[in-house]
Design an enzyme around this catalytic site. Structure first.
Site, mmCIF file in Angstrom:
data_model
loop_
_atom_site.group_PDB
_atom_site.id
_atom_site.type_symbol
_atom_site.label_atom_id
_atom_site.label_comp_id
_atom_site.label_asym_id
_atom_site.label_seq_id
_atom_site.Cartn_x
_atom_site.Cartn_y
_atom_site.Cartn_z
ATOM 1 N N CYS A 2 0.852 -1.180 0.000
ATOM 2 C CA CYS A 2 0.000 0.000 0.000
ATOM 3 C C CYS A 2 0.898 1.244 0.000
ATOM 4 O O CYS A 2 1.913 1.285 0.689
ATOM 5 C CB CYS A 2 -0.938 0.097 1.200
ATOM 6 N N GLY A 100 -0.616 -1.014 6.523
ATOM 7 C CA GLY A 100 -0.228 -1.858 7.656
ATOM 8 C C GLY A 100 -1.386 -2.757 8.048
ATOM 9 O O GLY A 100 -2.347 -2.922 7.283
ATOM 10 N N GLU A 484 17.625 -17.499 -8.278
ATOM 11 C CA GLU A 484 17.222 -16.131 -8.607
ATOM 12 C C GLU A 484 16.633 -16.067 -10.023
ATOM 13 O O GLU A 484 15.628 -15.384 -10.258
ATOM 14 C CB GLU A 484 18.440 -15.200 -8.446
ATOM 15 N N LYS A 488 12.849 -14.810 -10.835
ATOM 16 C CA LYS A 488 12.550 -13.707 -11.761
ATOM 17 C C LYS A 488 11.515 -14.137 -12.785
ATOM 18 O O LYS A 488 10.582 -13.418 -13.096
ATOM 19 C CB LYS A 488 13.808 -13.244 -12.521
ATOM 20 N N GLU A 491 7.894 -14.764 -11.178
ATOM 21 C CA GLU A 491 7.158 -13.612 -10.641
ATOM 22 C C GLU A 491 6.646 -12.662 -11.708
ATOM 23 O O GLU A 491 5.613 -12.026 -11.514
ATOM 24 C CB GLU A 491 7.969 -12.862 -9.584
ATOM 25 N N HIS A 507 17.965 -36.331 -7.706
ATOM 26 C CA HIS A 507 17.167 -36.774 -6.562
ATOM 27 C C HIS A 507 15.698 -36.393 -6.707
ATOM 28 O O HIS A 507 14.994 -36.211 -5.730
ATOM 29 C CB HIS A 507 17.752 -36.201 -5.268
ATOM 30 N N LYS A 606 6.057 -4.269 -4.030
ATOM 31 C CA LYS A 606 7.509 -4.115 -3.914
ATOM 32 C C LYS A 606 7.995 -4.253 -2.483
ATOM 33 O O LYS A 606 9.027 -4.825 -2.218
ATOM 34 C CB LYS A 606 7.879 -2.733 -4.464
HETATM 35 C C1 F6R Z 1 11.914 -10.539 -6.079
HETATM 36 C C2 F6R Z 1 11.643 -9.554 -5.068
HETATM 37 C C3 F6R Z 1 11.320 -10.019 -3.692
HETATM 38 C C4 F6R Z 1 12.142 -9.224 -2.669
HETATM 39 C C5 F6R Z 1 11.692 -9.582 -1.248
HETATM 40 C C6 F6R Z 1 12.525 -8.905 -0.201
HETATM 41 O O1 F6R Z 1 12.220 -9.963 -7.301
HETATM 42 O O2 F6R Z 1 11.693 -8.391 -5.315
HETATM 43 O O3 F6R Z 1 11.528 -11.380 -3.556
HETATM 44 O O4 F6R Z 1 13.481 -9.528 -2.851
HETATM 45 O O5 F6R Z 1 10.348 -9.196 -1.095
HETATM 46 O O6 F6R Z 1 12.442 -7.522 -0.306
HETATM 47 P P1 F6R Z 1 13.509 -6.580 0.366
HETATM 48 O O7 F6R Z 1 14.817 -6.840 -0.282
HETATM 49 O O8 F6R Z 1 13.003 -5.194 0.107
HETATM 50 O O9 F6R Z 1 13.538 -6.926 1.813
#
Ligand code: F6R
Length: 611
Positions: A2, A100, A484, A488, A491, A507, A606
């Site tokens: 939010c 929150g 990773e 990517k 997501e 395995h 994010k």
């Molecule tokens: C993946 C991604 C998430 C963040 C995770 C941790 O591309 O962006 O997996 O890495 O939510 O976020 P931070 O680094 O902000 O604690």
């Protein structure tokens, strides 16, 4: 999760708030809303993007100079028009925006229901504003006092802004656990979840602390805490350029951020590393440096991509510092009564610096006496402030929801921390130390070269854009890169993908391999090269489609792979910063080709400020 924005001043509030919400849309984008004072306190809100809301606003109605706005990532109640923020109080005299979770909302709600209150939405936020109004009526007090009294009864996390029909020149804001920044302009004030909506108007800001309440009257900002103790605002100057938060000609923030990596890695090393002189200084790690050097064990807590960076760091720190490392999902660590001893040191890694689980994990470790080092990107963020010491990644704002440049910057910082510790401890030879410093300085140019593979990766993406599954394999330092790469892809393109240590394939996952299965093998020249060659052969024998990331000039793997991506040679310990680049590009292009919303993937946000 939010985004909240508020404005009080001489501009048209809706313009500032809507623009700000667009900048914060990366934090949540399932619904949006705004409250304005124009012939009464009016709320306009809608399921969907901020632009959908904007399209419904009628310019002639919008002459308010005070306003609050919200872009939502649903926690309580499905995303719809009613659950969108702002929310009215019972008499519609007050409106609130909230980021929150109010954990005790159901008992507060019951209390209010018993008094005859009814609710329009399913949200905890509506409970809070009705509760505030109830207190105001019963105590016949000012709105800021009602907010304060209410917050003394609230359990949970919040960043809130409240406005009142009867107080046209006042905004009340408060925070606990969720971020909130006040921007101070000339005869105007801004409030936002982060500084990005504020930077084009002013660079003077105050970061609210937990339990602080800001009372903004026309020309004045006053602070007090929930105990009613006033404090003096600490005004900081923002070090943020407007262009850093705009797309700069790129189609998506994610692509811009992928291409920014040569610069962001360089920025991260700037002033800290000089390979010529062998100088490596981390200004933020001083007083507790010896704790790190003498640590019996290092515990890394993080989530998502930052957790992957932690895994790479585990390999690096154990190899060069000879300190045992454990890498923990913050969400698991915080709830499992972990053993934390006196000689343990915790490193919390977080791009946003606001991830609720990471923050809680480090607070838990702190409560057990551990020293915490924060590796964060967002300056002044909660994790940065709650750490004893730390090092910023200085990658600049990362706005695309999928983390890219933050990952490579985290690796850069973690490598520098580890090299500094190893050198001080004497667990690395002088020549190897110097060699790695020199190599680290070359990484931006190698990343630059890897980015030139973009066209080739686009062609490969075209071939595999309709795949239903992907497997990513790597060994050693490239194992976390496999994780990773898979993260990517899933997501942003919604293709199911798994990352595995290549040897672990036998395995179980090998059963998945057939001629339909694309397998990305990260098989650069390193100490496990011969082993991964065997794993590539095993995939080949089962007719898997091999996309191999190899070191330039490799002659062997190209004989087995269907597609070969050659990245520049570097030390195996630093390779993840280079080998991850084609995987970021692959996921980006596949997502674009599948018409996915790259910067705002479904269900994601994010900054994950809820657990
Ligand atoms: C993946 C991604 C998430 C963040 C995770 C941790 O591309 O962006 O997996 O890495 O939510 O976020 P931070 O680094 O902000 O604690």
């Amino acid at each position: 999760m939010c985004g909240i924005v508020a404005y009080l001043g001489h501009r048209k509030a809706h313009e500032v708030v809507i623009k700000g919400l667009k900048r914060l849309e990366y934090r949540g984008y399932d619904s949006a809303g705004i409250a304005l004072l124009n012939n009464g306190l009016n709320i306009y809100k809608k399921k969907g993007k901020v632009s959908d809301l904007e399209a419904t606003l009628k310019e002639e109605e919008l002459n308010s100079h005070i306003g609050i706005g919200h872009t939502r990532w649903a926690t309580h109640g499905e995303p719809n028009d009613v659950n969108a923020h702002p929310h009215y109080s019972a008499t519609e005299s007050l409106a609130i925006i909230h980021n929150g979770i109010i954990e005790n909302y159901s008992s507060l709600k019951q209390e209010l229901i018993n008094k005859g209150y009814t609710f329009r939405s399913d949200t905890d936020s509506e409970v809070l504003i009705q509760f505030i109004e109830d207190i105001q009526i019963n105590n016949d007090c000012t709105i800021d006092e009602a907010v304060r009294l209410a917050l003394t009864k609230v359990v949970g996390a919040y960043a809130i802004v409240v406005m009142s029909k009867n107080d046209p020149d006042t905004l009340i804001a408060a925070r606990k656990g969720s971020p909130l920044v006040v921007g101070i302009g000339k005869d105007e004030f801004f409030l936002a979840s982060d500084a990005t909506p504020i930077v084009e108007y002013t660079n003077e800001v105050v970061y609210l602390n937990d339990y602080e309440i800001a009372i903004i009257n026309k020309n004045e900002l006053q602070l007090k805490n929930t105990e009613d103790i006033p404090s003096t605002p600490y005004i900081q100057t923002l070090d943020l350029e407007l262009e850093a938060i705009e797309k700069g000609g790129y189609e998506h923030f994610m692509l811009k951020e992928i291409f920014e990596q040569p610069k962001s890695i360089m920025d991260c090393m700037r002033g800290r590393l000089n390979a010529n002189s062998g100088r490596l200084v981390l200004g933020g790690i001083r007083e507790y440096a010896n704790k790190l050097i003498n640590a019996d064990r290092i515990i890394i807590v993080a989530c998502g991509t930052s957790w992957h960076a932690g895994l790479v760091a585990e390999y690096f720190i154990e190899e060069f510092c000879r300190i045992p490392v454990e890498v923990e999902y913050a969400s698991e660590f915080r709830y499992r009564n972990p053993v934390i001893n006196e000689g343990d040191v915790v490193i919390a890694i977080s791009q946003s610096g606001e991830t609720a689980d990471t923050l809680a994990a480090m607070e838990l470790a702190k409560s057990k006496g551990a020293i915490i080092f924060g590796v964060c990107n967002v300056v002044g963020s909660s994790i940065a402030r709650a750490s004893h010491e730390g090092a910023y990644t200085h990658a600049g704002p990362e706005i695309g929801v999928a983390s890219t440049k933050a990952f490579t910057a985290q690796l850069t910082v973690l490598n520098m921390i580890a090299l500094r510790v190893a050198h001080k401890k004497g667990t690395i030879t002088e020549s190897r130390y110097r060699e790695l410093l020199v190599e680290l300085e070359t990484i931006p140019s190698k990343v630059e070269k890897a980015l030139k593979l973009d066209d080739q990766i686009k062609e490969i993406s075209e071939v595999f854009k309709d795949a239903r599954n992907f497997l990513y394999l790597g060994r050693g330092y490239n194992f976390p890169v496999a994780l990773e790469g898979a993260l990517k892809l899933k997501e942003i393109s919604y293709i199911h993908a798994e990352g595995y240590p290549a040897a672990e394939m036998k395995h179980g996952p090998i059963a998945l391999i057939d001629e339909e299965m694309p397998v990305v093998c990260i098989a650069t020249r390193d100490s496990s090269y011969d082993k991964i060659v065997s794993n590539v052969q095993e995939v080949k024998a089962r007719k898997g489609k091999i996309i191999a990331v190899v070191t330039e000039g490799d002659a062997l793997i190209p004989q087995m792979a269907d597609y070969v991506i050659e990245v520049p040679k570097t030390d195996e310990a630093l390779m993840p910063m280079v080998s991850v680049i084609p995987l970021q590009l692959l996921s980006y292009h596949i997502a674009v080709m599948r018409n996915c919303n790259v910067d705002q993937p479904r269900n994601l946000a994010k900054s994950v400020t809820v657990e």
